[in-house]
Scaffold this motif. Structure first.
Motif, PDB file in Angstrom:
ATOM      1  N   GLU A   1      -0.257   6.006   9.999  1.00 54.55           N
ATOM      2  CA  GLU A   1      -1.277   6.744  10.751  1.00 54.55           C
ATOM      3  C   GLU A   1      -2.586   5.969  10.769  1.00 54.55           C
ATOM      4  O   GLU A   1      -2.885   5.193   9.846  1.00 54.55           O
TER       5      GLU A   1
ATOM      6  N   CYS B   1       0.079   7.309  15.317  1.00 56.80           N
ATOM      7  CA  CYS B   1       1.151   7.094  14.341  1.00 56.80           C
ATOM      8  C   CYS B   1       2.112   6.070  14.921  1.00 56.80           C
ATOM      9  O   CYS B   1       2.779   6.341  15.930  1.00 56.80           O
TER      10      CYS B   1
ATOM     11  N   CYS C   1       1.712  12.124   9.709  1.00 54.71           N
ATOM     12  CA  CYS C   1       2.724  11.957  10.743  1.00 54.71           C
ATOM     13  C   CYS C   1       4.095  12.204  10.119  1.00 54.71           C
ATOM     14  O   CYS C   1       4.349  11.796   8.973  1.00 54.71           O
TER      15      CYS C   1
END
Length: 115
Positions: A6, A22, A95
């Motif tokens: 991320e 991400c 993420c």
């Protein structure tokens, strides 16, 4: 080894906007359900937004109309566009990807909304 990385977290004033990214290796987002979660201090990790393989999305009630999840299939990146940020959006954002081979998490990126 699957990696989710991320980026984009920052300190932002209330009402401001941010875009989180991400990037994935060894997993294809379009073959997965990709999501953003967040966790504030003292709270459980919660789902913010998800995009399923076919492109359908769902959002937490607290972010509907303010956040949007997007997927760039060419770059294999998932984004979270965040508008009208509030202090209660302050959290570490993670993420997540779920495929037939497993569930994967990134290391998180800090978003702080404060004046």
């Amino acid at each position: 080894q699957v990696q989710l990385v991320e980026s984009g977290g920052a300190l932002v004033q209330p009402g401001g906007s941010l875009r989180l990214s991400c990037a994935a290796s060894r997993i294809i987002f379009s073959d997965s359900t990709s999501s953003w979660y967040r966790q504030a201090p003292g709270n459980q990790r919660e789902l913010v937004a998800a995009m399923h393989r076919a492109g359908s999305t769902n959002y937490a009630d607290s972010v509907k109309g303010r956040f949007s999840i997007f997927r760039d299939n060419n770059k294999n990146i998932v984004y979270l566009h965040m508008n009208s940020l509030k202090p209660e959006d302050t959290a570490v954002y993670y993420c997540n990807a779920v495929s037939v081979w497993g569930t994967y998490w990134g290391q998180g990126t800090q978003v702080t909304v404060s004046s």
